[in-house]
Write a protein that holds these residues in place. Structure first.
Motif, short mmCIF file in Angstrom:
data_model
loop_
_atom_site.label_atom_id
_atom_site.label_comp_id
_atom_site.label_asym_id
_atom_site.label_seq_id
_atom_site.Cartn_x
_atom_site.Cartn_y
_atom_site.Cartn_z
N GLY A 179 0.60 -1.19 0.15
CA GLY A 179 0.07 -0.16 -0.05
C GLY A 179 0.75 1.15 0.01
O GLY A 179 0.56 2.17 -0.67
N ARG A 180 1.79 1.13 1.02
CA ARG A 180 2.81 2.38 0.74
C ARG A 180 3.33 2.93 -0.52
O ARG A 180 3.81 3.72 -1.13
N HIS A 181 3.71 1.76 -1.25
CA HIS A 181 4.50 1.80 -2.47
C HIS A 181 3.52 2.37 -3.26
O HIS A 181 4.04 3.34 -4.26
N LEU A 182 2.25 1.65 -3.59
CA LEU A 182 1.22 2.55 -4.56
C LEU A 182 1.03 4.00 -4.10
O LEU A 182 0.86 4.73 -5.06
N ILE A 183 0.88 4.18 -2.96
CA ILE A 183 0.45 5.49 -2.71
C ILE A 183 1.57 6.42 -2.70
O ILE A 183 1.55 7.60 -3.33
N GLY A 184 2.85 5.93 -2.52
CA GLY A 184 3.89 6.81 -3.17
C GLY A 184 4.15 7.22 -4.49
O GLY A 184 4.73 8.10 -4.94
N LEU A 185 3.51 6.32 -5.29
CA LEU A 185 3.51 6.46 -6.58
C LEU A 185 2.26 7.48 -7.08
O LEU A 185 2.12 7.71 -8.36
N GLY A 186 1.62 7.73 -6.48
CA GLY A 186 0.27 8.65 -6.40
C GLY A 186 -1.13 7.98 -6.74
O GLY A 186 -1.86 8.51 -7.24
N HIS A 187 -1.20 6.62 -6.60
CA HIS A 187 -2.23 5.99 -6.74
C HIS A 187 -3.21 6.02 -5.56
O HIS A 187 -2.84 5.71 -4.53
#
Length: 349
Positions: A179-187
């Motif tokens: 989740g942190r990875h995807l949020i960090g990518l702006g998703h």
């Protein structure tokens, strides 16, 4: 042209070995089972007789006398999932050190199949079992305990230590990392594609994803959607495309976090058939880090589990319970690791 039947030789028994070595059958039994009790010269004489007569011990007979066989069961959710290949290798390598054979059984993610296989292990007097339960119901494992068969729960972190041993990975941490990875990518619109929520690992990975949104100050209820499938395999991942894309382009997820790599690989295939590109149109994250995750194009971003170490640790605990009268149940917890590859990219509106 006539053929002669193959000659058969009666199998050599322990009595013949004893006679050949000039010792009692009890001494031969000690050489086979408790060699430290036999003098070195006598042991050498018996071993020479065994070799000369080509004696093969009857393990089924010894299992009847000892009350357990020289095999252990490994019961997994889906024998076709390559995740379990590495788990099985770890179990088998550790079992080999104890002279134990591993029998692989498949529950096919079905409670009735699990129950039949558990009863089969008890009937065959298996020394023990490493079991990945299909859901939260541990009654089959408790039944095994009542039959005197030791077990270790694999990939289940919620088994109480007064009930039995368990080996698992921190699935909540894995979901949080994804989740942190995807949020960090702006998703901000993420779909969680999963198998049945009856599986504890699935629930924990989902909760980790939700918590990643919460810690980022976003309402997970508004940003995370769930698509549940009956099984965790590539076919279900491919079939889920319609549900994932439901609602049209404006509702289409920016990213999909899949509960395992099997679903993710199937989903990527289905998206490609729809003309959608990964990660340009939709980012995809898997879970497990099976070998194929690094062979597809683009490579699959995934949460890696220490599969081999899981199996080895589970078998080590089972060996301890089988061999150590003072054994105390343990819970072993591994930490997963996010592996970033080409299936995820920054969101472009």
């Amino acid at each position: 042209m006539s053929t002669r039947p193959r000659s058969t030789r009666p199998s050599v028994g322990i009595t013949e070995v004893a006679r050949h070595a000039g010792v009692s059958p009890g001494t031969v039994s000690n050489v086979l089972n408790r060699p430290e009790r036999v003098a070195e010269a006598t042991r050498a004489r018996v071993e020479a007789a065994i070799a000369e007569l080509d004696y093969v011990r009857n393990s089924s007979g010894s299992s009847l006398r000892s009350g357990r066989s020289g095999s252990v069961g490994l019961l997994v959710l889906d024998v076709t999932n390559p995740f379990f290949t590495e788990v099985a290798r770890g179990v088998e390598d550790e079992a080999a050190g104890a002279g134990l054979a591993v029998v692989l059984l498949n529950s096919a993610e079905a409670q009735d199949r699990q129950r039949r296989n558990v009863r089969l292990l008890a009937e065959q007097r298996a020394a023990g079992a490493v079991v990945m339960p299909v859901d939260d119901d541990l009654s089959d494992l408790l039944w095994l305990s009542h039959q005197g068969t030791s077990w270790v729960a694999l990939d289940r972190g919620d088994v109480a230590e007064d009930v039995g041993c368990s080996v698992s990975v921190d699935n909540h941490a894995g979901g949080l990392a994804a989740g942190r990875h995807l949020i960090g990518l702006g998703h901000e619109r993420v779909t969680f594609l999963t198998g049945p929520f009856a599986i504890e690992q699935v629930r924990r990975r989902h909760q980790g994803l939700l918590d990643a949104f919460t810690e980022s100050g976003m309402d997970p209820g508004a940003h995370v959607r769930v698509v549940e499938q009956p099984l965790l395999n590539p076919q279900q991942g491919e079939r889920a495309v319609d549900a994932v894309l439901a609602g049209g382009p404006r509702q289409r997820p920016q990213a999909v976090f899949c509960a395992n790599d099997q679903l993710a690989l199937g989903l990527m295939k289905g998206l490609g058939r729809r003309g959608l590109r990964v990660p340009d149109d939709i980012s995809v994250v898997g879970y497990d880090n099976v070998d194929l995750a690094d062979l597809v194009h683009p490579g699959l971003t995934t949460v890696a589990q220490p599969k081999y170490d899981l199996g080895r640790a589970a078998m080590r605990l089972l060996r301890s319970e089988l061999d150590d009268p003072g054994h105390r149940h343990e819970r072993v917890l591994f930490t997963p690791e996010l592996v970033v590859r080409g299936s995820t990219a920054a969101y472009r509106s």
